[in-house]
Design an enzyme around this catalytic site. Structure first.
Site, PDB file in Angstrom:
ATOM      1  N   PHE A  85       0.838  -1.204   0.000  1.00 12.73           N
ATOM      2  CA  PHE A  85       0.000   0.000   0.000  1.00 12.73           C
ATOM      3  C   PHE A  85       0.868   1.248   0.000  1.00 12.73           C
ATOM      4  O   PHE A  85       0.590   2.219   0.707  1.00 12.73           O
ATOM      5  CB  PHE A  85      -0.971  -0.044   1.172  1.00 12.73           C
ATOM      6  CG  PHE A  85      -1.714  -1.343   1.237  1.00 12.73           C
ATOM      7  CD1 PHE A  85      -2.668  -1.651   0.277  1.00 12.73           C
ATOM      8  CD2 PHE A  85      -1.434  -2.286   2.207  1.00 12.73           C
ATOM      9  CE1 PHE A  85      -3.342  -2.866   0.298  1.00 12.73           C
ATOM     10  CE2 PHE A  85      -2.102  -3.500   2.245  1.00 12.73           C
ATOM     11  CZ  PHE A  85      -3.045  -3.792   1.287  1.00 12.73           C
TER      12      PHE A  85
ATOM     13  N   GLU B  89       0.060  -1.930   5.495  1.00 14.48           N
ATOM     14  CA  GLU B  89      -1.222  -2.152   6.160  1.00 14.48           C
ATOM     15  C   GLU B  89      -2.397  -1.513   5.422  1.00 14.48           C
ATOM     16  O   GLU B  89      -2.373  -0.335   5.096  1.00 14.48           O
ATOM     17  CB  GLU B  89      -1.182  -1.615   7.602  1.00 14.48           C
ATOM     18  CG  GLU B  89      -2.462  -1.885   8.377  1.00 14.48           C
ATOM     19  CD  GLU B  89      -2.360  -1.565   9.859  1.00 14.48           C
ATOM     20  OE1 GLU B  89      -3.375  -1.738  10.564  1.00 14.48           O
ATOM     21  OE2 GLU B  89      -1.284  -1.143  10.314  1.00 14.48           O
TER      22      GLU B  89
ATOM     23  N   LYS C  51      -1.196  -6.215  13.956  1.00 15.69           N
ATOM     24  CA  LYS C  51      -0.698  -6.156  15.333  1.00 15.69           C
ATOM     25  C   LYS C  51       0.155  -7.377  15.546  1.00 15.69           C
ATOM     26  O   LYS C  51      -0.336  -8.498  15.542  1.00 15.69           O
ATOM     27  CB  LYS C  51      -1.856  -6.121  16.353  1.00 15.69           C
ATOM     28  CG  LYS C  51      -2.329  -4.729  16.672  1.00 15.69           C
ATOM     29  CD  LYS C  51      -1.335  -4.023  17.587  1.00 15.69           C
ATOM     30  CE  LYS C  51      -1.556  -2.526  17.645  1.00 15.69           C
ATOM     31  NZ  LYS C  51      -0.836  -1.807  16.597  1.00 15.69           N
TER      32      LYS C  51
END
Length: 215
Positions: free
Chosen positions: A1, A18, A34
């Site tokens: 991304f 992410e 996470k």
């Protein structure tokens, strides 16, 4: 991304891994990260690092906490009963790190405006913690500088209403006006967190950009 963007005198160069929110037709996808572990050039050791991350009680607890938060956020625009967890605590491997990523999805009405989805889910739980509002208030009290674009989002909305937005991490931000260059990284703090390990994780997250600066 990854993204490169210029807004007047401000620049951002991001290598974000992410996804915050994707809208494809009536399907919504969110993939909070996470859990982070280093890579090894040794194949057996690298697999052991994956296994250790997969079974790390603290990292799994953090990830599941955020998954629950994302489920709640998506439910605000979702068709009733459509929020599902497609992947829970799956390990994805990148050049520099292993990451624990979950995938939460929902279905929305065909005329659902993606702006409303952003409004009801922002800021993303992976960058705030839970409960979201009080976690942000505590962070604001203790963090020495404003996050600005870091931990925000960059993305697009197409003419057909489809959208895709990242989480601004692993990013260099530069102001031509002040000649100020910044790189922000962080980690989650829970009851099981150890300060030294959290600091090491921050260095690991910044490693690729530090190495780029040396070339």
């Amino acid at each position: 991304f990854a993204t490169y963007m210029r807004l007047e005198d401000k620049y951002i160069l991001s290598a974000s891994p992410e996804r915050y929110i994707k809208k494809k037709g009536t399907k919504i996808i969110s993939q909070p990260i996470k859990g982070t572990a280093k890579r090894s050039e040794d194949v057996l050791e690298d697999q052991q690092l994956i296994d250790n991350l997969q079974n790390d009680e603290k990292e799994r607890a953090e990830n599941i906490m955020i998954v629950d938060l994302v489920r709640n956020d998506l439910s605000k625009t979702a068709i009733k009963g459509s929020v599902q967890v497609e992947e829970l605590c799956k390990i994805y491997t990148f050049d520099q790190v292993h990451q624990m990523i979950s995938t939460v999805v929902s279905e929305v009405a065909e005329d659902q405006n993606p702006i409303e989805i952003l409004k009801t889910t922002f800021p993303m739980g992976s960058m705030t913690g839970a409960p979201k509002i009080s976690a942000m208030q505590i962070a604001d009290m203790h963090e020495k500088s404003r996050r600005e674009l870091y931990s925000g989002s960059i993305g697009y909305i197409g003419p057909d209403g489809d959208a895709d937005f990242n989480v601004v991490i692993r990013s260099l931000m530069y102001s031509a006006k002040t000649e100020y260059l910044s790189l922000m990284v962080g980690g989650a703090i829970t009851n099981l967190a150890e300060a030294e390990k959290e600091y090491e994780e921050c260095l690991l997250k910044a490693k690729a950009i530090f190495e780029l600066g040396e070339t």
